[in-house]
Design a protein around this motif. Structure first.
Motif, short mmCIF file in Angstrom:
data_model
loop_
_atom_site.label_atom_id
_atom_site.label_comp_id
_atom_site.label_asym_id
_atom_site.label_seq_id
_atom_site.Cartn_x
_atom_site.Cartn_y
_atom_site.Cartn_z
N VAL A 200 0.84 -1.20 0.00
CA VAL A 200 0.00 0.00 0.00
C VAL A 200 0.87 1.25 0.00
N VAL A 201 1.92 1.25 0.82
CA VAL A 201 2.84 2.38 0.85
C VAL A 201 3.49 2.57 -0.51
N GLU A 202 3.89 1.46 -1.15
CA GLU A 202 4.52 1.54 -2.46
C GLU A 202 3.56 2.13 -3.49
N ARG A 203 2.31 1.68 -3.45
CA ARG A 203 1.32 2.19 -4.41
C ARG A 203 1.10 3.68 -4.20
N LEU A 204 0.97 4.10 -2.95
CA LEU A 204 0.73 5.50 -2.67
C LEU A 204 1.94 6.36 -3.01
N SER A 205 3.12 5.78 -2.89
CA SER A 205 4.33 6.54 -3.22
C SER A 205 4.42 6.84 -4.71
N LYS A 206 3.70 6.07 -5.54
CA LYS A 206 3.70 6.29 -6.98
C LYS A 206 2.47 7.07 -7.45
N ALA A 207 1.58 7.44 -6.54
CA ALA A 207 0.32 8.06 -6.94
C ALA A 207 0.51 9.44 -7.53
N ALA A 208 1.45 10.20 -7.00
CA ALA A 208 1.70 11.55 -7.52
C ALA A 208 2.57 11.47 -8.76
N PRO A 209 2.41 12.43 -9.68
CA PRO A 209 3.28 12.45 -10.86
C PRO A 209 4.77 12.51 -10.51
N LEU A 210 5.11 13.04 -9.35
CA LEU A 210 6.51 13.08 -8.93
C LEU A 210 7.01 11.75 -8.39
N GLU A 211 6.10 10.79 -8.22
CA GLU A 211 6.41 9.39 -7.89
C GLU A 211 7.26 9.22 -6.64
N ARG A 212 6.86 9.89 -5.59
CA ARG A 212 7.47 9.64 -4.28
C ARG A 212 6.50 10.11 -3.21
N LEU A 213 6.71 9.64 -2.01
CA LEU A 213 5.98 10.19 -0.87
C LEU A 213 6.53 11.58 -0.56
N GLY A 214 5.66 12.43 -0.04
CA GLY A 214 6.16 13.67 0.50
C GLY A 214 7.01 13.40 1.74
N GLN A 215 7.89 14.31 2.04
CA GLN A 215 8.69 14.24 3.25
C GLN A 215 8.24 15.36 4.19
N PRO A 216 8.39 15.16 5.51
CA PRO A 216 8.00 16.23 6.44
C PRO A 216 8.62 17.58 6.08
N GLU A 217 9.85 17.54 5.53
CA GLU A 217 10.51 18.79 5.16
C GLU A 217 9.77 19.52 4.04
N ASP A 218 9.13 18.77 3.13
CA ASP A 218 8.36 19.39 2.06
C ASP A 218 7.21 20.22 2.63
N ILE A 219 6.55 19.68 3.63
CA ILE A 219 5.42 20.39 4.22
C ILE A 219 5.92 21.55 5.07
N ALA A 220 6.99 21.30 5.83
CA ALA A 220 7.55 22.36 6.68
C ALA A 220 8.00 23.56 5.85
#
Length: 246
Positions: A200-220
């Motif tokens: 599930v984590v792998e699938r969600l990590s590919k859901a965005a066109p950028l093909e990765r999970l966000g990192q806390p630093e991205d939101i910060a």
């Protein structure tokens, strides 16, 4: 130092994940940071030590945001220590998933208490006590738009947060305070990863066109933009910080 040197930021739920990264980023930007936590002091204290080791200034402050009296004491503590609060980041939240049919009263009540009433409690206090020219940044979620199954109650609380944010913008007219929400997509935090199978984590990590999970630093980084001088003309908005997930 930047022009923000003497300003104070209160970050709720800041003992880990997005909250801790936000506290560290705001400290690097020159804010004095109040690191709020609900129950476990150790990770919050570790965040403060890291901030101090890097030359920043921070303190911890315990408060359960679902308790109005505790939130009042949290602002009292900030005023006693630093004279007031300039930036409020409403990050504290829980995510317990179930279909609506399988959601029991306890899960519903707890999610509402923390994710909705907790934000209401801090917004009410900030409306009265935040210094003029301040910033309020509420954390929503991209599930409000994505509407995945089993997120019914969680997404409902976040939709309510977005609505309160937009209305509060108008209620604070004339004080120079901006109110915005940030809606992260899948982000690699304990809150998101816990209980999810690897596939599930792998699938969600590919859901965005950028093909990765966000990192806390991205939101910060986005929170820091809204809290800083470059975000001064952004008001009443919800920013979908999610790598392009529609």
């Amino acid at each position: 130092m930047t022009q923000q040197t003497q300003k104070v930021a209160l970050v709720t739920g800041a003992s880990g994940g997005i909250g801790a990264e936000t506290a560290k980023r705001l400290a690097r930007d020159g804010f004095t940071v109040i690191v709020n936590y609900a129950g476990n002091a150790a990770p919050a204290e570790a965040t403060v030590r890291e901030i101090e080791a890097a030359g920043g200034k921070a303190i911890t402050a315990q408060a359960d945001v679902s308790d109005p009296a505790a939130v009042r004491r949290l602002f009292d503590h900030a005023e006693a220590a630093f004279g007031g609060v300039d930036v409020l980041v409403n990050n504290a939240g829980i995510m317990k998933l179930a279909s609506l049919a399988d959601t029991d009263d306890a899960l519903f009540d707890q999610t509402i208490a923390v994710n909705l009433k907790g934000v209401f409690n801090t917004l009410r206090e900030a409306s009265r006590r935040l210094r003029d020219g301040g910033r309020i940044i509420n954390i929503s979620s991209s599930v409000v738009g994505l509407l995945p199954v089993n997120y019914g109650v969680y997404a409902a609380t976040k939709a309510a947060v977005e609505t309160m944010s937009a209305i509060l913008t108008k209620e604070l007219r004339g004080r120079g305070i901006t109110v915005n929400a940030i809606a992260p997509g899948p982000t690699a935090t304990k809150l998101f990863l816990d209980g999810k199978p690897a596939e599930v984590v792998e699938r969600l990590s590919k859901a965005a066109p950028l093909e990765r999970l966000g990192q806390p630093e991205d939101i910060a980084s986005t929170i820091a933009f809204l809290a800083g001088p470059d975000g001064a003309w952004v008001n009443g908005q919800t920013l979908r910080v999610n790598g392009g997930i529609i």
